[in-house]
Write a protein that holds these residues in place. Sequence first.
Motif, PDB file in Angstrom:
ATOM      1  N   ALA A  65       0.819  -1.220   0.000  1.00 51.99           N
ATOM      2  CA  ALA A  65       0.000   0.000   0.000  1.00 51.99           C
ATOM      3  C   ALA A  65       0.849   1.264   0.000  1.00 51.99           C
ATOM      4  O   ALA A  65       0.591   2.207   0.754  1.00 51.99           O
ATOM      5  CB  ALA A  65      -0.951  -0.009   1.201  1.00 51.99           C
ATOM      6  N   GLY A  66       1.872   1.268  -0.835  1.00 55.48           N
ATOM      7  CA  GLY A  66       2.714   2.453  -0.929  1.00 55.48           C
ATOM      8  C   GLY A  66       3.787   2.543   0.127  1.00 55.48           C
ATOM      9  O   GLY A  66       4.477   3.559   0.227  1.00 55.48           O
ATOM     10  N   GLY A  67       3.926   1.478   0.914  1.00 54.34           N
ATOM     11  CA  GLY A  67       5.020   1.435   1.881  1.00 54.34           C
ATOM     12  C   GLY A  67       6.340   1.146   1.179  1.00 54.34           C
ATOM     13  O   GLY A  67       6.470   1.294  -0.029  1.00 54.34           O
ATOM     14  N   TRP A  68       7.327   0.690   1.939  1.00 58.72           N
ATOM     15  CA  TRP A  68       8.682   0.523   1.405  1.00 58.72           C
ATOM     16  C   TRP A  68       9.176  -0.900   1.579  1.00 58.72           C
ATOM     17  O   TRP A  68       8.980  -1.509   2.647  1.00 58.72           O
ATOM     18  CB  TRP A  68       9.650   1.482   2.099  1.00 58.72           C
ATOM     19  CG  TRP A  68       9.516   2.881   1.581  1.00 58.72           C
ATOM     20  CD1 TRP A  68       8.517   3.769   1.872  1.00 58.72           C
ATOM     21  CD2 TRP A  68      10.384   3.533   0.663  1.00 58.72           C
ATOM     22  NE1 TRP A  68       8.716   4.941   1.173  1.00 58.72           N
ATOM     23  CE2 TRP A  68       9.858   4.833   0.433  1.00 58.72           C
ATOM     24  CE3 TRP A  68      11.567   3.159   0.018  1.00 58.72           C
ATOM     25  CZ2 TRP A  68      10.468   5.745  -0.424  1.00 58.72           C
ATOM     26  CZ3 TRP A  68      12.175   4.062  -0.831  1.00 58.72           C
ATOM     27  CH2 TRP A  68      11.628   5.337  -1.050  1.00 58.72           C
ATOM     28  N   VAL A  69       9.817  -1.408   0.545  1.00 56.48           N
ATOM     29  CA  VAL A  69      10.550  -2.676   0.613  1.00 56.48           C
ATOM     30  C   VAL A  69      12.034  -2.360   0.603  1.00 56.48           C
ATOM     31  O   VAL A  69      12.515  -1.607  -0.259  1.00 56.48           O
ATOM     32  CB  VAL A  69      10.206  -3.598  -0.574  1.00 56.48           C
ATOM     33  CG1 VAL A  69      11.168  -4.781  -0.632  1.00 56.48           C
ATOM     34  CG2 VAL A  69       8.778  -4.099  -0.457  1.00 56.48           C
ATOM     35  N   VAL A  70      12.755  -2.908   1.576  1.00 53.19           N
ATOM     36  CA  VAL A  70      14.211  -2.752   1.641  1.00 53.19           C
ATOM     37  C   VAL A  70      14.808  -4.123   1.929  1.00 53.19           C
ATOM     38  O   VAL A  70      14.123  -5.024   2.418  1.00 53.19           O
ATOM     39  CB  VAL A  70      14.634  -1.750   2.746  1.00 53.19           C
ATOM     40  CG1 VAL A  70      13.964  -0.400   2.542  1.00 53.19           C
ATOM     41  CG2 VAL A  70      14.313  -2.283   4.138  1.00 53.19           C
ATOM     42  N   PRO A  71      16.093  -4.321   1.610  1.00 48.76           N
ATOM     43  CA  PRO A  71      16.723  -5.591   1.970  1.00 48.76           C
ATOM     44  C   PRO A  71      16.722  -5.783   3.492  1.00 48.76           C
ATOM     45  O   PRO A  71      16.753  -4.804   4.262  1.00 48.76           O
ATOM     46  CB  PRO A  71      18.158  -5.432   1.448  1.00 48.76           C
ATOM     47  CG  PRO A  71      18.090  -4.324   0.442  1.00 48.76           C
ATOM     48  CD  PRO A  71      17.022  -3.404   0.920  1.00 48.76           C
ATOM     49  N   GLY A  72      16.698  -7.023   3.925  1.00 47.07           N
ATOM     50  CA  GLY A  72      16.863  -7.292   5.349  1.00 47.07           C
ATOM     51  C   GLY A  72      18.171  -6.715   5.844  1.00 47.07           C
ATOM     52  O   GLY A  72      19.175  -6.704   5.131  1.00 47.07           O
ATOM     53  N   LEU A  73      18.163  -6.203   7.065  1.00 48.06           N
ATOM     54  CA  LEU A  73      19.353  -5.556   7.613  1.00 48.06           C
ATOM     55  C   LEU A  73      20.393  -6.596   8.025  1.00 48.06           C
ATOM     56  O   LEU A  73      20.062  -7.714   8.435  1.00 48.06           O
ATOM     57  CB  LEU A  73      18.977  -4.687   8.806  1.00 48.06           C
ATOM     58  CG  LEU A  73      17.899  -3.623   8.559  1.00 48.06           C
ATOM     59  CD1 LEU A  73      17.657  -2.813   9.818  1.00 48.06           C
ATOM     60  CD2 LEU A  73      18.278  -2.711   7.397  1.00 48.06           C
ATOM     61  N   ILE A  74      21.664  -6.189   7.933  1.00 48.07           N
ATOM     62  CA  ILE A  74      22.793  -7.055   8.280  1.00 48.07           C
ATOM     63  C   ILE A  74      23.621  -6.353   9.348  1.00 48.07           C
ATOM     64  O   ILE A  74      24.093  -5.237   9.135  1.00 48.07           O
ATOM     65  CB  ILE A  74      23.672  -7.337   7.046  1.00 48.07           C
ATOM     66  CG1 ILE A  74      22.852  -7.984   5.933  1.00 48.07           C
ATOM     67  CG2 ILE A  74      24.866  -8.216   7.428  1.00 48.07           C
ATOM     68  CD1 ILE A  74      23.589  -8.084   4.602  1.00 48.07           C
ATOM     69  N   ASP A  75      23.777  -6.979  10.494  1.00 45.34           N
ATOM     70  CA  ASP A  75      24.645  -6.459  11.558  1.00 45.34           C
ATOM     71  C   ASP A  75      25.928  -7.271  11.531  1.00 45.34           C
ATOM     72  O   ASP A  75      25.927  -8.462  11.851  1.00 45.34           O
ATOM     73  CB  ASP A  75      23.966  -6.564  12.925  1.00 45.34           C
ATOM     74  CG  ASP A  75      24.695  -5.787  14.013  1.00 45.34           C
ATOM     75  OD1 ASP A  75      25.930  -5.662  13.929  1.00 45.34           O
ATOM     76  OD2 ASP A  75      24.030  -5.311  14.955  1.00 45.34           O
ATOM     77  N   THR A  76      27.032  -6.628  11.149  1.00 48.15           N
ATOM     78  CA  THR A  76      28.285  -7.349  10.898  1.00 48.15           C
ATOM     79  C   THR A  76      29.167  -7.510  12.127  1.00 48.15           C
ATOM     80  O   THR A  76      30.268  -8.060  12.012  1.00 48.15           O
ATOM     81  CB  THR A  76      29.113  -6.637   9.816  1.00 48.15           C
ATOM     82  OG1 THR A  76      29.600  -5.380  10.331  1.00 48.15           O
ATOM     83  CG2 THR A  76      28.295  -6.394   8.562  1.00 48.15           C
ATOM     84  N   HIS A  77      28.714  -7.045  13.291  1.00 45.09           N
ATOM     85  CA  HIS A  77      29.584  -7.124  14.474  1.00 45.09           C
ATOM     86  C   HIS A  77      28.724  -7.303  15.713  1.00 45.09           C
ATOM     87  O   HIS A  77      28.242  -6.337  16.311  1.00 45.09           O
ATOM     88  CB  HIS A  77      30.429  -5.854  14.582  1.00 45.09           C
ATOM     89  CG  HIS A  77      31.501  -5.912  15.624  1.00 45.09           C
ATOM     90  ND1 HIS A  77      32.828  -5.614  15.365  1.00 45.09           N
ATOM     91  CD2 HIS A  77      31.469  -6.221  16.952  1.00 45.09           C
ATOM     92  CE1 HIS A  77      33.540  -5.736  16.458  1.00 45.09           C
ATOM     93  NE2 HIS A  77      32.724  -6.111  17.447  1.00 45.09           N
ATOM     94  N   ILE A  78      28.525  -8.565  16.107  1.00 44.14           N
ATOM     95  CA  ILE A  78      27.769  -8.837  17.335  1.00 44.14           C
ATOM     96  C   ILE A  78      28.506  -9.887  18.161  1.00 44.14           C
ATOM     97  O   ILE A  78      29.334 -10.650  17.661  1.00 44.14           O
ATOM     98  CB  ILE A  78      26.320  -9.280  17.051  1.00 44.14           C
ATOM     99  CG1 ILE A  78      26.286 -10.676  16.382  1.00 44.14           C
ATOM    100  CG2 ILE A  78      25.592  -8.274  16.173  1.00 44.14           C
ATOM    101  CD1 ILE A  78      25.808 -11.752  17.283  1.00 44.14           C
ATOM    102  N   HIS A  79      28.198  -9.893  19.459  1.00 45.09           N
ATOM    103  CA  HIS A  79      28.680 -10.920  20.388  1.00 45.09           C
ATOM    104  C   HIS A  79      27.436 -11.528  21.017  1.00 45.09           C
ATOM    105  O   HIS A  79      26.727 -10.860  21.768  1.00 45.09           O
ATOM    106  CB  HIS A  79      29.599 -10.307  21.443  1.00 45.09           C
ATOM    107  CG  HIS A  79      30.807  -9.634  20.863  1.00 45.09           C
ATOM    108  ND1 HIS A  79      31.973 -10.322  20.566  1.00 45.09           N
ATOM    109  CD2 HIS A  79      31.021  -8.349  20.496  1.00 45.09           C
ATOM    110  CE1 HIS A  79      32.859  -9.476  20.060  1.00 45.09           C
ATOM    111  NE2 HIS A  79      32.302  -8.274  19.999  1.00 45.09           N
ATOM    112  N   PHE A  80      27.168 -12.777  20.704  1.00 38.49           N
ATOM    113  CA  PHE A  80      25.868 -13.347  21.041  1.00 38.49           C
ATOM    114  C   PHE A  80      25.813 -13.995  22.419  1.00 38.49           C
ATOM    115  O   PHE A  80      24.869 -13.794  23.171  1.00 38.49           O
ATOM    116  CB  PHE A  80      25.461 -14.367  19.966  1.00 38.49           C
ATOM    117  CG  PHE A  80      24.056 -14.831  20.132  1.00 38.49           C
ATOM    118  CD1 PHE A  80      22.999 -13.998  19.804  1.00 38.49           C
ATOM    119  CD2 PHE A  80      23.775 -16.077  20.652  1.00 38.49           C
ATOM    120  CE1 PHE A  80      21.686 -14.408  19.979  1.00 38.49           C
ATOM    121  CE2 PHE A  80      22.474 -16.496  20.836  1.00 38.49           C
ATOM    122  CZ  PHE A  80      21.419 -15.664  20.493  1.00 38.49           C
TER     123      PHE A  80
END
Length: 413
Positions: A65-80
């Motif tokens: 409905a006119g919203g936005w599609v973007v690629p899924g975000l990538i977090d390249t530096h995490i400590h799980f």
Amino acid sequence: MPQESEALASTEARGRSVFDLVISRAHVFDGRRSLAGLYDVAIDGGEIASVSAEPLRGRQEVEAAGGWVVPGLIDTHIHFYDVRAVSGPQSMRVFEEDELPGRLGLFLDHGITTIKSVGDPTDGILNTRAAIAAGVLRGPRLLATGCGITGRDGHPATTVFSGNPWARERFTGEVDNVQQMRDLVHHLADRKVDAIKLLSEGACAHSGGPAYLWRNPAFPDGVELERLPLALLRAGIETGHERGLRVTVHTTQQAAAREAIEAGADGLEHGVTVEPLTDHSLIELMVEHGTTYTPTLWIDDAHPDARGNLKKAAEAGVHVVLGSDTFSGRGLFGANTLEEAELMAAAGMTPTQVLTAATSGAARQCVRPDLGTVAPGKRADLLVLNADPTADIGNLRDLSVVILNGRLVTDTR
């Protein structure tokens, strides 16, 4: 895929009658730029099949409905893994059974579809990666370096893990000489890690390098360490490259950053945080070598020069990527990544630059060309947003749908 090939693939795909899933009537940020007009994005299996200005049909449909599609975000530096809670076999089991599943889910709930662990216990994080890939655990795509490699008595062994010897042996790999460095990198490569992380600032007490005071908001009094000896740094990078792995290096000072790049590092984790970035030739070196710069403002924003240094690097054309340095015990997984994006914008990056750093730029750092782009043939990791993130990066929080590998994993409509 070249632009002409993408257009052909899209044209061929439009000839199909019904796709597995179609997101209809959306503005699209494709990982680098916003496309003019509204599009339907079609998915078959786990891949994007078409990005079409013409309406498409799907067995499952999401009306944007006119919203936005973007690629899924990538977090390249995490400590799980929780460095405070995990101190032995029993506490490890408790964390993995009681805490790990929910924390993984938090990333997806905030639109982060890929995370890169850069310093977790090798066995644990690789088992978690396998469980996610097998569908046993709900979570984002997980990339991992295994343990971070440092010199003897370096960071984080004598800082974060000074009072936790059991975790110290598993979260960090301490090496004394070139052969130990090469052996450890080969061992990690044999375990099929996705990349190698070295920690430049911290090494054996007898290395002869210049000592400095390591500072972090969690350690306000500082800890005196020495940089990783150059021979070990070079050996780690060279061995990683021999095994086809990208090698990034933890730095905080200009001298360490230059040393890492000249030794062949592919990227800087943190970059320059504890002092102003005044060496213009260092910035030029980053641009020349295509070095990625991961500012980790979520943890390093307390340093007064961190934002200004990021702004200088971004304005010069350095490849900036999003990495939050998020860890257990502060904030909330997933939400911390969105805060990182907002801090990058506050530092002077445009919303489009931040989005690129969190999608196609991060995919480049992870050597995953199948991720981070909305185009035919790419992995169908997508977000549907209700508002324009290119106007205000805070609109990443206005999330309605998360798609991972072509499947809806979060739907708040």
